[in-house]
Design a protein around this motif. Structure first.
Motif, PDB file in Angstrom:
ATOM      1  N   SER A  56       0.896  -1.302   0.010  1.00 16.61           N
ATOM      2  CA  SER A  56       0.059  -0.093   0.083  1.00 16.61           C
ATOM      3  C   SER A  56       0.927   1.174   0.145  1.00 16.61           C
ATOM      4  O   SER A  56       2.289   1.197   0.223  1.00 16.61           O
ATOM      5  CB  SER A  56      -0.842  -0.036   1.330  1.00 16.61           C
ATOM      6  OG  SER A  56       0.027   0.405   2.416  1.00 16.61           O
ATOM      7  N   GLY A  57       0.243   2.158  -0.246  1.00 19.13           N
ATOM      8  CA  GLY A  57       1.045   3.743   0.214  1.00 19.13           C
ATOM      9  C   GLY A  57       1.596   3.912   1.434  1.00 19.13           C
ATOM     10  O   GLY A  57       2.383   4.255   1.490  1.00 19.13           O
ATOM     11  N   THR A  58       0.495   3.457   2.478  1.00 14.40           N
ATOM     12  CA  THR A  58       0.990   3.530   3.853  1.00 14.40           C
ATOM     13  C   THR A  58       2.170   2.664   4.176  1.00 14.40           C
ATOM     14  O   THR A  58       3.201   3.387   4.859  1.00 14.40           O
ATOM     15  CB  THR A  58      -0.042   3.017   4.599  1.00 14.40           C
ATOM     16  OG1 THR A  58      -1.391   3.990   4.236  1.00 14.40           O
ATOM     17  CG2 THR A  58      -0.105   3.470   6.147  1.00 14.40           C
ATOM     18  N   LEU A  61       5.392   4.317   2.643  1.00 17.35           N
ATOM     19  CA  LEU A  61       5.877   5.437   3.206  1.00 17.35           C
ATOM     20  C   LEU A  61       6.581   4.876   4.515  1.00 17.35           C
ATOM     21  O   LEU A  61       7.659   5.322   4.859  1.00 17.35           O
ATOM     22  CB  LEU A  61       4.757   6.277   3.815  1.00 17.35           C
ATOM     23  CG  LEU A  61       4.118   7.160   3.010  1.00 17.35           C
ATOM     24  CD1 LEU A  61       2.714   7.988   3.428  1.00 17.35           C
ATOM     25  CD2 LEU A  61       5.201   8.387   2.931  1.00 17.35           C
ATOM     26  N   CYS A  86       1.365   9.479   6.495  1.00 20.46           N
ATOM     27  CA  CYS A  86       2.898  10.355   6.389  1.00 20.46           C
ATOM     28  C   CYS A  86       3.369  10.407   7.961  1.00 20.46           C
ATOM     29  O   CYS A  86       4.439   9.973   8.065  1.00 20.46           O
ATOM     30  CB  CYS A  86       2.603  11.599   5.908  1.00 20.46           C
ATOM     31  SG  CYS A  86       1.840  11.656   4.248  1.00 20.46           S
ATOM     32  N   ASP A 161       6.214  12.317  -1.163  1.00 15.70           N
ATOM     33  CA  ASP A 161       4.969  11.617  -1.206  1.00 15.70           C
ATOM     34  C   ASP A 161       4.089  11.698  -2.565  1.00 15.70           C
ATOM     35  O   ASP A 161       3.353  12.738  -2.547  1.00 15.70           O
ATOM     36  CB  ASP A 161       4.048  11.696   0.205  1.00 15.70           C
ATOM     37  CG  ASP A 161       2.928  10.964   0.035  1.00 15.70           C
ATOM     38  OD1 ASP A 161       2.455  10.391  -1.100  1.00 15.70           O
ATOM     39  OD2 ASP A 161       2.507  10.593   1.173  1.00 15.70           O
ATOM     40  N   ALA A 163       1.957   9.907  -3.874  1.00 21.86           N
ATOM     41  CA  ALA A 163       0.738   9.063  -3.968  1.00 21.86           C
ATOM     42  C   ALA A 163      -0.779   9.572  -4.754  1.00 21.86           C
ATOM     43  O   ALA A 163      -1.491   8.935  -5.143  1.00 21.86           O
ATOM     44  CB  ALA A 163       0.144   8.639  -2.529  1.00 21.86           C
ATOM     45  N   GLU A 164      -0.625  10.920  -4.649  1.00 23.17           N
ATOM     46  CA  GLU A 164      -1.720  11.865  -5.512  1.00 23.17           C
ATOM     47  C   GLU A 164      -1.598  12.144  -6.774  1.00 23.17           C
ATOM     48  O   GLU A 164      -2.426  12.854  -7.225  1.00 23.17           O
ATOM     49  CB  GLU A 164      -2.344  12.781  -4.367  1.00 23.17           C
ATOM     50  CG  GLU A 164      -2.807  12.217  -3.197  1.00 23.17           C
ATOM     51  CD  GLU A 164      -3.415  13.064  -2.134  1.00 23.17           C
ATOM     52  OE1 GLU A 164      -3.637  14.214  -2.602  1.00 23.17           O
ATOM     53  OE2 GLU A 164      -3.589  12.870  -0.829  1.00 23.17           O
ATOM     54  N   SER A 194       1.036   5.446  -4.020  1.00 22.17           N
ATOM     55  CA  SER A 194      -0.184   4.688  -3.727  1.00 22.17           C
ATOM     56  C   SER A 194      -0.794   4.155  -4.824  1.00 22.17           C
ATOM     57  O   SER A 194      -1.062   4.889  -5.797  1.00 22.17           O
ATOM     58  CB  SER A 194      -1.257   5.339  -2.866  1.00 22.17           C
ATOM     59  OG  SER A 194      -2.422   4.873  -2.603  1.00 22.17           O
ATOM     60  N   TYR A 196      -3.999   2.587  -4.563  1.00 23.50           N
ATOM     61  CA  TYR A 196      -5.372   2.268  -4.065  1.00 23.50           C
ATOM     62  C   TYR A 196      -6.062   2.461  -5.082  1.00 23.50           C
ATOM     63  O   TYR A 196      -6.243   3.337  -6.128  1.00 23.50           O
ATOM     64  CB  TYR A 196      -5.735   3.281  -2.921  1.00 23.50           C
ATOM     65  CG  TYR A 196      -6.831   2.780  -2.197  1.00 23.50           C
ATOM     66  CD1 TYR A 196      -7.398   1.723  -1.532  1.00 23.50           C
ATOM     67  CD2 TYR A 196      -7.982   4.032  -2.287  1.00 23.50           C
ATOM     68  CE1 TYR A 196      -8.493   1.567  -0.993  1.00 23.50           C
ATOM     69  CE2 TYR A 196      -9.225   3.818  -1.706  1.00 23.50           C
ATOM     70  CZ  TYR A 196      -9.764   2.732  -1.146  1.00 23.50           C
ATOM     71  OH  TYR A 196     -11.001   2.476  -0.667  1.00 23.50           O
ATOM     72  N   LYS A 199      -6.665   5.667  -7.287  1.00 22.10           N
ATOM     73  CA  LYS A 199      -5.639   6.471  -7.450  1.00 22.10           C
ATOM     74  C   LYS A 199      -5.804   6.225  -9.160  1.00 22.10           C
ATOM     75  O   LYS A 199      -6.334   5.534  -9.827  1.00 22.10           O
ATOM     76  CB  LYS A 199      -4.329   5.769  -7.113  1.00 22.10           C
ATOM     77  CG  LYS A 199      -4.422   5.814  -5.474  1.00 22.10           C
ATOM     78  CD  LYS A 199      -4.436   7.425  -5.148  1.00 22.10           C
ATOM     79  CE  LYS A 199      -4.211   7.530  -3.599  1.00 22.10           C
ATOM     80  NZ  LYS A 199      -4.958   7.259  -2.931  1.00 22.10           N
ATOM     81  N   TRP A 298      -6.261  14.405  -9.289  1.00 20.57           N
ATOM     82  CA  TRP A 298      -6.353  13.285  -8.754  1.00 20.57           C
ATOM     83  C   TRP A 298      -7.994  13.149  -8.294  1.00 20.57           C
ATOM     84  O   TRP A 298      -8.807  12.488  -8.703  1.00 20.57           O
ATOM     85  CB  TRP A 298      -5.378  12.637  -7.785  1.00 20.57           C
ATOM     86  CG  TRP A 298      -6.133  11.693  -6.910  1.00 20.57           C
ATOM     87  CD1 TRP A 298      -6.433  10.242  -7.294  1.00 20.57           C
ATOM     88  CD2 TRP A 298      -6.278  11.579  -5.305  1.00 20.57           C
ATOM     89  NE1 TRP A 298      -6.849   9.594  -6.412  1.00 20.57           N
ATOM     90  CE2 TRP A 298      -6.603  10.247  -5.150  1.00 20.57           C
ATOM     91  CE3 TRP A 298      -6.182  12.567  -4.373  1.00 20.57           C
ATOM     92  CZ2 TRP A 298      -7.223   9.918  -3.950  1.00 20.57           C
ATOM     93  CZ3 TRP A 298      -6.390  12.202  -3.105  1.00 20.57           C
ATOM     94  CH2 TRP A 298      -7.118  10.799  -3.033  1.00 20.57           C
ATOM     95  N   PHE A 330      -8.801  16.593   4.093  1.00 19.10           N
ATOM     96  CA  PHE A 330      -8.095  16.087   5.090  1.00 19.10           C
ATOM     97  C   PHE A 330      -8.311  17.088   6.442  1.00 19.10           C
ATOM     98  O   PHE A 330      -8.534  18.119   6.040  1.00 19.10           O
ATOM     99  CB  PHE A 330      -6.590  15.889   4.936  1.00 19.10           C
ATOM    100  CG  PHE A 330      -6.089  15.061   3.496  1.00 19.10           C
ATOM    101  CD1 PHE A 330      -6.449  13.891   4.041  1.00 19.10           C
ATOM    102  CD2 PHE A 330      -5.219  15.499   2.794  1.00 19.10           C
ATOM    103  CE1 PHE A 330      -6.044  12.992   2.869  1.00 19.10           C
ATOM    104  CE2 PHE A 330      -5.043  14.617   1.731  1.00 19.10           C
ATOM    105  CZ  PHE A 330      -5.342  13.491   1.945  1.00 19.10           C
TER     106      PHE A 330
HETATM  107  C1  LIG Z   1      -0.665  11.665   0.169  1.00 16.07           C
HETATM  108  C2  LIG Z   1      -0.937  10.011   0.408  1.00 16.07           C
HETATM  109  N1  LIG Z   1       0.168   9.526   1.028  1.00 16.07           N
HETATM  110  C3  LIG Z   1      -0.373   7.984   1.253  1.00 16.07           C
HETATM  111  C4  LIG Z   1      -1.467   7.420   1.063  1.00 16.07           C
HETATM  112  C5  LIG Z   1      -1.615   6.066   1.498  1.00 16.07           C
HETATM  113  O1  LIG Z   1      -1.868   5.015   0.609  1.00 16.07           O
HETATM  114  P1  LIG Z   1      -2.674   3.810   0.873  1.00 16.07           P
HETATM  115  O2  LIG Z   1      -4.217   4.186   0.927  1.00 16.07           O
HETATM  116  O3  LIG Z   1      -2.328   2.877  -0.304  1.00 16.07           O
HETATM  117  O4  LIG Z   1      -1.951   3.341   1.981  1.00 16.07           O
HETATM  118  C6  LIG Z   1      -2.765   8.331   0.659  1.00 16.07           C
HETATM  119  C7  LIG Z   1      -3.784   7.875   0.473  1.00 16.07           C
HETATM  120  O5  LIG Z   1      -4.720   8.046  -0.290  1.00 16.07           O
HETATM  121  C8  LIG Z   1      -2.286   9.372   0.281  1.00 16.07           C
HETATM  122  O6  LIG Z   1      -3.349  10.488  -0.096  1.00 16.07           O
END
Ligand SMILES: Cc1ncc(COP(=O)(O)O)c(C=O)c1O
Length: 389
Positions: A56-58, A61, A86, A161, A163-164, A194, A196, A199, A298, A330
């Protein structure tokens, strides 16, 4: 009327073909040709040497920050306005997040505040500040040049990062004799994506770490797979994780990387289509595209002006009554109870992030969105906002 969802992915025949190949050949775990190709192609697309696919993106990171080898109490500067992944990545690696507010135009981290925080940390002379984590927000790049300059000046690492922002571009060196467009995710020492389901490139769940540094690549690979020693399996000198992506997931991702241009074109069309139809509404602030940026939208976000008497929650409810799904922006990290309980960010205020968290939301923005749906969303926006106090 059927609800227009905030996201609907666009899955093609090629994805089905590649996934079927995995199923037919039995390559369904984290080894296989699609993993390797996906890593290579995505890294090359972003202008990086190594790609290390993650679950995953999480987790990407967490592995990326893990590559830095932070010591307890080391600090990393990041925006307050982002996802908790993050902050978590820094905290789980023993570090302390140091926050900055957002730029009111791009909603990305305010780079002037980054400089101020770096200089304040440097004045302490304790050597704790190790890295900056710029986070590109909702498709628009962070202004990276000033951040990269700080990194050079103070020997800091940049974890980008991205991810977006799959495919978004940044005009690097715009004040130099040789400005050059570069893809986001290819600008820092380590970057993170990410994949997900919402995305631009999706593997359902998934992520990737990119880097040009072979030592970081090796470390990320090791962390991903329980830190097995290459020459002595089941013998460990460090703790790692199972952050592996499967070949099945990579098969889906690779099919999409192959049609990246089309994906970006759809997203940029969507951004333009919304802006054309919403720009006459004085109660909302629309996404921007700075001269040094190529936005991939995005998510098509908007912020209610302070003149409007209600907030984004109320707008979301009114749009929901018109069968339009939205998502709130957010909520800043400094407003998160779980982080405040850890004695982080006591008394800190970030007025831009606080305002957009309450007054911002994003509209349906998936790749499957049609022109008729954009039209319906915009008509609903006019109906809801025109005549509102
Ligand atoms: C900026 C950012 N970083 C990290 C992530 C985490 O990604 P994931 O949902 O794949 O864990 C997201 C998720 O949308 C994100 O918006």
């Amino acid at each position: 009327m059927p609800i227009i969802p905030v996201n609907e992915p666009l899955i093609g025949e090629r994805e089905i073909e590649y996934v079927s190949e995995c199923l037919r050949t039995g390559w369904i775990s984290s080894a296989g040709r699609f993993i390797e190709e996906f890593e290579l192609k995505w890294a090359a697309y972003c202008g990086m040497k190594y790609g290390i696919a993650m679950s995953s993106g999480t987790t990407a990171l967490q592995a990326a920050v893990g590559c830095l080898g932070l010591r307890p109490g080391d600090k990393v500067i990041m925006p307050t306005f982002t996802i908790i992944s993050c902050a978590q990545a820094i905290i789980y690696n023993g570090g302390i997040p140091v926050l900055v507010d957002s730029d009111p135009r791009t909603w990305c981290m305010d780079v002037a505040q980054v400089r101020a925080k770096v200089e304040a940390e440097m004045k302490k002379g304790d050597g704790k500040l190790k890295a900056i984590m710029p986070v590109h927000i909702y498709g628009h790049p962070v202004d990276m040049d000033p951040i990269l300059e700080l990194a050079r000046e103070y020997n800091l690492k940049i974890i980008e990062d991205a991810a977006e922002v799959h495919g978004a571009e940044y005009l690097s060196g715009r004040n130099s004799a040789t400005p050059r467009w570069k893809r986001c995710g290819g600008l820092g020492h380590i970057s993170v994506f990410s994949f997900y389901a919402n995305k631009l490139i999706t593997t359902g769940e998934g992520g990737m770490v990119l880097t040009d540094d072979p030592a970081y690549a090796e470390k990320a690979r090791s962390l991903r797979n329980l830190c097995f020693l290459p020459h002595r399996r089941f013998y460990h000198t460090e703790l790692g994780y199972n952050f592996r992506l499967t070949n099945l997931q990579a098969a889906v991702g690779l099919a999409q990387v192959e049609r990246m241009e089309e994906i970006i074109a759809r997203k940029r069309w969507m951004g333009q289509a919304y802006t054309e139809r919403l720009c006459d509404l004085s109660q909302i602030i629309l996404p921007v595209e700075e001269a040094w940026a190529k936005n991939v939208y995005w998510m098509y976000g908007l912020v209610l002006t302070d003149d409007l008497q209600y907030d984004a929650t109320e707008l979301a409810q009114r749009l929901r009554a018109e069968s339009i799904d939205t998502r709130p922006f957010f909520i800043g990290m400094h407003e998160q109870p779980v982080l405040r309980q850890r004695d982080l960010f006591a008394g800190e205020q970030y007025p831009v992030a606080e305002r957009i968290a309450r007054r911002g939301l994003y509209l349906p923005s998936g790749l499957a969105l049609t022109e008729a749906q954009v039209e319906t969303v915009c008509q609903a926006m006019h109906k809801v906002l025109e005549g509102s106090p």
